[in-house]
Design a protein around this motif. Structure first.
Motif, mmCIF file in Angstrom:
data_model
loop_
_atom_site.group_PDB
_atom_site.id
_atom_site.type_symbol
_atom_site.label_atom_id
_atom_site.label_comp_id
_atom_site.label_asym_id
_atom_site.label_seq_id
_atom_site.Cartn_x
_atom_site.Cartn_y
_atom_site.Cartn_z
ATOM 1 N N LEU A 157 -9.910 0.691 -6.821
ATOM 2 C CA LEU A 157 -8.998 0.349 -5.728
ATOM 3 C C LEU A 157 -9.633 0.648 -4.387
ATOM 4 C CD1 LEU A 157 -5.573 1.576 -7.189
ATOM 5 C CD2 LEU A 157 -6.445 -0.774 -7.063
ATOM 6 N N SER A 158 -10.386 1.727 -4.308
ATOM 7 C CA SER A 158 -11.088 2.043 -3.059
ATOM 8 C C SER A 158 -12.122 0.975 -2.720
ATOM 9 C CB SER A 158 -11.767 3.413 -3.188
ATOM 10 O OG SER A 158 -12.522 3.717 -2.024
ATOM 11 N N ALA A 184 -6.566 -15.828 3.516
ATOM 12 C CA ALA A 184 -7.146 -16.845 2.652
ATOM 13 C C ALA A 184 -8.253 -16.285 1.785
ATOM 14 C CB ALA A 184 -7.680 -18.018 3.511
ATOM 15 N N GLN A 185 -8.926 -15.297 2.294
ATOM 16 C CA GLN A 185 -10.034 -14.733 1.533
ATOM 17 C C GLN A 185 -9.585 -13.576 0.634
ATOM 18 O OE1 GLN A 185 -12.912 -13.669 4.522
ATOM 19 N NE2 GLN A 185 -13.585 -15.808 4.874
ATOM 20 N N VAL A 186 -8.581 -12.866 1.032
ATOM 21 C CA VAL A 186 -8.116 -11.691 0.265
ATOM 22 C C VAL A 186 -7.261 -12.113 -0.919
ATOM 23 C CG1 VAL A 186 -6.719 -9.598 0.392
ATOM 24 C CG2 VAL A 186 -8.261 -10.209 2.268
ATOM 25 N N GLN A 187 -6.552 -13.280 -0.742
ATOM 26 C CA GLN A 187 -5.620 -13.688 -1.769
ATOM 27 C C GLN A 187 -6.303 -13.909 -3.123
ATOM 28 O OE1 GLN A 187 -2.395 -13.694 -1.399
ATOM 29 N NE2 GLN A 187 -2.043 -14.297 -3.540
ATOM 30 N N PRO A 188 -7.437 -14.589 -3.220
ATOM 31 C CA PRO A 188 -8.088 -14.732 -4.543
ATOM 32 C C PRO A 188 -8.564 -13.384 -5.108
ATOM 33 C CG PRO A 188 -8.875 -16.389 -2.995
ATOM 34 C CD PRO A 188 -8.062 -15.434 -2.175
ATOM 35 N N LEU A 189 -9.006 -12.524 -4.193
ATOM 36 C CA LEU A 189 -9.461 -11.190 -4.663
ATOM 37 C C LEU A 189 -8.317 -10.421 -5.299
ATOM 38 C CD1 LEU A 189 -11.706 -9.008 -4.727
ATOM 39 C CD2 LEU A 189 -10.898 -8.275 -2.466
ATOM 40 N N ALA A 190 -7.161 -10.485 -4.632
ATOM 41 C CA ALA A 190 -6.005 -9.756 -5.177
ATOM 42 C C ALA A 190 -5.526 -10.372 -6.470
ATOM 43 C CB ALA A 190 -4.877 -9.754 -4.158
ATOM 44 N N LYS A 191 -5.564 -11.703 -6.553
ATOM 45 C CA LYS A 191 -5.087 -12.390 -7.762
ATOM 46 C C LYS A 191 -5.978 -12.080 -8.949
ATOM 47 C CE LYS A 191 -3.877 -16.976 -9.463
ATOM 48 N NZ LYS A 191 -3.808 -18.433 -9.134
ATOM 49 N N ASP A 192 -7.284 -12.072 -8.710
ATOM 50 C CA ASP A 192 -8.203 -11.811 -9.824
ATOM 51 C C ASP A 192 -8.071 -10.391 -10.329
ATOM 52 O OD1 ASP A 192 -9.097 -14.372 -9.614
ATOM 53 O OD2 ASP A 192 -10.848 -13.856 -8.359
ATOM 54 N N ASN A 193 -7.750 -9.470 -9.498
ATOM 55 C CA ASN A 193 -7.699 -8.049 -9.901
ATOM 56 C C ASN A 193 -6.267 -7.545 -10.091
ATOM 57 O OD1 ASN A 193 -10.654 -6.841 -9.627
ATOM 58 N ND2 ASN A 193 -10.362 -8.251 -7.908
ATOM 59 N N VAL A 233 -3.986 -7.167 -7.944
ATOM 60 C CA VAL A 233 -3.829 -6.157 -6.902
ATOM 61 C C VAL A 233 -2.878 -6.694 -5.843
ATOM 62 C CG1 VAL A 233 -5.007 -4.860 -5.104
ATOM 63 C CG2 VAL A 233 -6.088 -5.188 -7.315
ATOM 64 N N THR A 234 -2.114 -5.757 -5.294
ATOM 65 C CA THR A 234 -1.203 -6.088 -4.186
ATOM 66 C C THR A 234 -1.591 -5.224 -2.996
ATOM 67 O OG1 THR A 234 0.562 -6.620 -5.738
ATOM 68 C CG2 THR A 234 1.191 -6.226 -3.443
ATOM 69 N N PHE A 235 -1.749 -5.847 -1.832
ATOM 70 C CA PHE A 235 -2.075 -5.130 -0.597
ATOM 71 C C PHE A 235 -0.814 -5.002 0.234
ATOM 72 C CE2 PHE A 235 -6.084 -6.934 -1.898
ATOM 73 C CZ PHE A 235 -6.995 -5.924 -1.626
ATOM 74 N N THR A 236 -0.552 -3.801 0.700
ATOM 75 C CA THR A 236 0.635 -3.529 1.526
ATOM 76 C C THR A 236 0.154 -2.901 2.838
ATOM 77 O OG1 THR A 236 1.993 -3.149 -0.417
ATOM 78 C CG2 THR A 236 2.831 -2.337 1.684
ATOM 79 N N VAL A 237 0.553 -3.518 3.977
ATOM 80 C CA VAL A 237 0.173 -3.016 5.310
ATOM 81 C C VAL A 237 1.456 -2.596 6.011
ATOM 82 C CG1 VAL A 237 -0.949 -3.516 7.505
ATOM 83 C CG2 VAL A 237 -1.796 -4.579 5.380
ATOM 84 N N LEU A 238 1.507 -1.316 6.414
ATOM 85 C CA LEU A 238 2.700 -0.781 7.070
ATOM 86 C C LEU A 238 2.622 -1.109 8.560
ATOM 87 C CD1 LEU A 238 3.199 2.718 5.344
ATOM 88 C CD2 LEU A 238 4.429 0.586 4.934
ATOM 89 N N GLY A 284 -1.875 0.082 1.680
ATOM 90 C CA GLY A 284 -1.806 0.473 0.279
ATOM 91 C C GLY A 284 -2.341 -0.613 -0.624
ATOM 92 N N VAL A 285 -3.247 -0.232 -1.529
ATOM 93 C CA VAL A 285 -3.803 -1.160 -2.508
ATOM 94 C C VAL A 285 -3.190 -0.778 -3.880
ATOM 95 C CG1 VAL A 285 -5.888 -2.119 -3.533
ATOM 96 C CG2 VAL A 285 -5.931 -1.281 -1.169
ATOM 97 N N TRP A 286 -2.356 -1.699 -4.422
ATOM 98 C CA TRP A 286 -1.572 -1.397 -5.610
ATOM 99 C C TRP A 286 -2.129 -2.140 -6.832
ATOM 100 C CZ3 TRP A 286 3.050 1.526 -5.131
ATOM 101 C CH2 TRP A 286 3.427 1.843 -3.833
#
Length: 558
Positions: free
Chosen positions: A39-40, A54-63, A65-70, A119-121
Motif C-alpha cells: 500500500l505504501s 485517469a492514470q490512478v484509476q487503472p492502478l486502483a482497479k488492478d490492485n 485499491v481505493t484512494f481516499t483524500v480528506l 488513505g490507500v485502502w
C-alpha cells in the motif's frame, strides 16, 4: 491411564496448539507487513502521477485499491472512518492499520501531504484469501501432527507403563518366591539397567532362599530328633513351632499351621505355667505329669524377647518317665531285697533262740530245728548270690570257649535229681552230642540252670520237661518246655522282672528267690542273645533262648 499421563498429554497438546497458533499468527503478521509495504508503494505511485484520476484509476482497479483524500467534509464511509482515525491519532501518517468497512476488514495506509491526509485502502490479506490451499494444508498438517504426537505419547506411555508394570510384577514374584516373567529389551532401552538389576536380585534371592531352605531343613531335622519336646508360642499364644517329641508327650500329632496352644496342652499345671510366663515374663520350671499320656516330664517355660511387644514363649518338656520308673524299680528292689532277706534271717534267729531257750535238750526237736536253720541259711546264701549276680557285673575278662551244650544241660539236671524224683517228672533232651557253642561257660551255665530250675519247681507231679537245642546259620536255639502251672497272659510281660513271682506262696515253698528268670534275661543279653516265652495257664510254659554261634570274641568282656 494415570492422571499424571493425562496432564502431560494435555500440556503437550496445549503447547502444540499454542505453537501452531503462533506460527499462524507469525505468517499472518508477515502478510500484514507485506500488504502495508504494498500500500505504501501504491501511494508513492499515486504521488508520482500527482493524483491524476485517469492514470490512478487503472492502478486502483488492478490492485483492488481505493484512494481516499480528506478535503473538506467526508462523503463516504471510508472517508468518515479515515477522518475519525486521524482525529484520534494524528501520528498515524506513514503507517498502516486495519479498519472494518461494511463488515469487512480492510487495511489502510495513511499518508499526509501538508494538511491533507490520504488513505490507500485494500481488503485485509489473510492466508485463506491469499493461499487457501496452503492454509488448509497447514491446518490438516497441524491436526495430524497433534494426533501423531498424542499417538506417540500414548504408545510411549504404554511402552513405559507396560515395562514398569512387568518389572513391578517381577519384583512381587521375586518377593513371593516365584519365577519372574521374561522381558525383551533392546540394547538402548532405558530399562536395560533396571532389568539387569532385577535379574541379579532374582539370582541373589534364589541363592538366599536355597541357603535358608538348607538351614531350615537342618534346623527342622535337629528339632525333630531332639529327645525333648519343643513348642514355640508367639505373642498371640499361637503355636508356630513344635517337634515330634512334643506330639508324643501331649498324646497326638501337633498341626503344622498356627493355632492356639490350648488345642494341644490339656494339662492344667502346664497351661498355668505358660499363662504365668505371659503375664510375668519370667521363666518357670516344674516337674509334672501329662494328662493324656501320663508321662512324667521336667517342664521349662521360658520367656523370649522380654520387655518388647513381641513376647514369645518357649516350652520344653523332658521325658523323665524312665528315670522315675528306674527310681521306683530301685526302691522296689531295695524293699524286695529287705523283705526277702528278712524272712530267712527271722527264721534262723527265731529257731536259734528257741534252741537256746531249752529246745536243744530234745534230740528230735534239735535235729528238726537245725535242719530248718540249715535250709534257711542255704536259701539266704542263694539269695545273696543271685542278688550279687544281678547287681555286681564282672569287672574282669571272661574267656569265651567252646562248650558242649548237652554236657551243660546234663550237669544242671544232676543237681535237680532229687526234686525230679519227688515229682516223678519225665525228662526228654533232644540235643546232638557234638553240638558246641562258643560262649562264656559260667553265664551259659547260669542260663541253663535257672531255666531248668523254673521248669522243675513249677511243674506238676508226673509232668514232663523237654529240653531241645538246634542251630541255624547264625544262632543256637535252646528250648526248655514244661507242663507246669503256666503263666497268665497279663503276667508274661513282667516275668523277667526281679523278685516278680507268678505264684508267690509256691515259689517260697520251693525255695525260689524270684530272681532266676531275671538272671536268665540279663545273662542272655550279656551273651548277645534273646529270650522269649510262650505259655498257657494250666498247660505249661516254653522258654526259647537264641544265642549267636560265632559273634563273641575269644575274650568276652561284660
Amino acid at each position: 491411564m494415570s492422571s499424571r499421563f493425562k496432564r502431560r498429554l494435555a500440556w503437550t497438546g496445549i503447547t502444540f496448539v499454542a505453537g501452531f497458533f503462533l506460527l499462524w499468527f507469525g505468517m499472518d503478521r508477515t502478510l500484514y507487513q507485506q500488504q502495508g509495504d504494498h500500500l505504501s508503494a501504491l501511494y508513492q505511485t499515486y504521488r508520482d502521477f500527482d493524483g491524476a484520476a485517469a492514470q490512478v484509476q487503472p492502478l486502483a482497479k488492478d490492485n483492488h485499491v481505493t484512494f481516499t483524500v480528506l478535503k473538506g467534509k467526508p462523503t463516504d464511509r471510508r472517508g468518515t472512518l479515515l477522518q475519525d482515525l486521524v482525529n484520534r491519532q494524528r501520528t498515524i501518517a506513514g503507517h498502516t492499520t486495519t479498519l472494518t468497512v461494511n463488515g469487512q476488514a480492510e487495511q489502510v495506509y495513511v499518508a499526509r501531504e501538508g494538511t491533507t491526509f490520504i488513505g490507500v485502502w485494500q481488503q485485509r490479506a489473510t492466508l485463506f484469501s491469499e493461499a487457501p490451499a496452503f492454509a488448509w494444508t497447514l491446518i490438516v498438517v497441524g491436526v495430524l501432527g497433534l494426533l501423531a504426537i498424542a499417538t506417540l505419547m500414548i504408545k510411549r506411555f504404554h511402552y513405559w507403563n507396560g515395562h514398569v508394570e512387568k518389572m513391578t510384577s517381577n519384583l512381587a514374584r521375586i518377593e513371593a518366591g516365584g519365577v519372574p516373567e521374561p522381558i525383551i529389551l533392546t540394547p538402548g532401552s532405558a530399562f536395560m539397567a533396571m532389568g539387569k538389576q532385577i535379574d541379579a536380585l532374582d539370582e541373589e534371592m534364589r541363592h538366599l532362599r536355597d541357603k535358608v531352605a538348607i538351614r531350615q531343613a537342618s534346623f527342622d531335622r535337629l528339632i525333630d530328633h531332639l529327645p525333648l519336646g519343643i513348642m514355640l508360642l508367639d505373642d498371640e499364644r499361637q503355636v508356630v513351632l513344635a517337634n515330634q517329641a512334643m506330639g508324643t508327650l501331649v498324646g497326638h500329632q501337633i498341626a503344622a499351621v498356627k493355632h492356639d496352644y490350648f488345642d494341644d496342652i490339656k494339662t492344667y499345671r502346664l497351661a498355668r505355667m505358660i499363662e504365668h510366663t505371659y503375664r510375668n515374663q519370667k521363666t518357670h520350671h516344674k516337674e509334672l505329669t501329662m494328662l493324656n499320656t501320663q508321662k512324667a516330664v521336667d517342664a521349662s517355660v521360658i520367656a523370649l524377647n522380654r520387655g518388647t511387644d513381641h513376647l514369645e514363649v518357649l516350652v520344653m518338656l523332658y521325658d523323665v518317665t524312665y528315670l522315675r520308673q528306674v527310681e521306683q524299680m530301685q526302691l522296689d528292689f531295695v524293699g524286695n531285697v529287705s523283705h526277702e532277706l528278712k524272712t530267712p534271717v527271722t527264721a534262723i534267729s527265731g529257731f536259734a533262740e528257741t534252741l537256746l531257750n531249752g529246745a536243744k535238750d530234745d534230740p528230735a526237736t534239735l535235729n528238726q530245728f537245725l535242719q530248718i536253720i540249715f535250709d534257711e541259711s542255704t536259701r539266704l546264701t542263694q539269695l545273696i548270690t543271685d542278688i550279687l549276680t544281678l547287681s555286681r557285673p564282672d569287672t574282669g575278662q571272661a574267656q569265651a570257649t567252646a562248650v558242649k551244650v548237652a554236657e551243660v544241660v546234663q550237669t544242671a539236671l544232676v543237681n535237680l535229681r532229687k526234686p525230679i524224683e519227688e515229682k516223678n517228672l519225665t525228662l526228654e533232651t533232644i540235643i546232638p552230642d557234638d553240638l558246641t557253642l562258643t560262649t562264656v561257660p559260667v553265664k551259659f551255665s547260669q542260663v541253663v540252670r535257672n531255666l531248668l530250675n523254673n521248669a522243675v519247681f513249677y511243674n506238676r507231679n508226673g509232668g514232663k520237661v523237654t529240653v531241645t537245642a538246634t542251630t541255624d546259620d547264625k544262632s543256637l536255639l535252646l528250648s526248655v518246655a514244661d507242663t507246669g502251672i503256666g503263666i497268665a497272659e497279663n503276667d508274661q510281660a513282667r516275668i523277667f522282672e526281679r523278685f516278680y513271682r507268678v505264684d508267690k506262696a509256691r515259689s517260697r515253698h520251693n525255695g525260689g528267690t524270684g530272681l532266676g528268670l531275671a538272671i536268665v534275661h540279663d545273662m542272655v543279653l550279656q551273651l548277645g542273645g534273646e529270650v522269649s516265652l510262650s505259655s498257657q495257664l494250666g498247660v505249661g510254659t516254653t522258654f526259647v533262648v537264641s544265642l549267636p554261634l560265632a559273634d563273641l570274641p575269644t575274650f568276652y568282656k561284660d
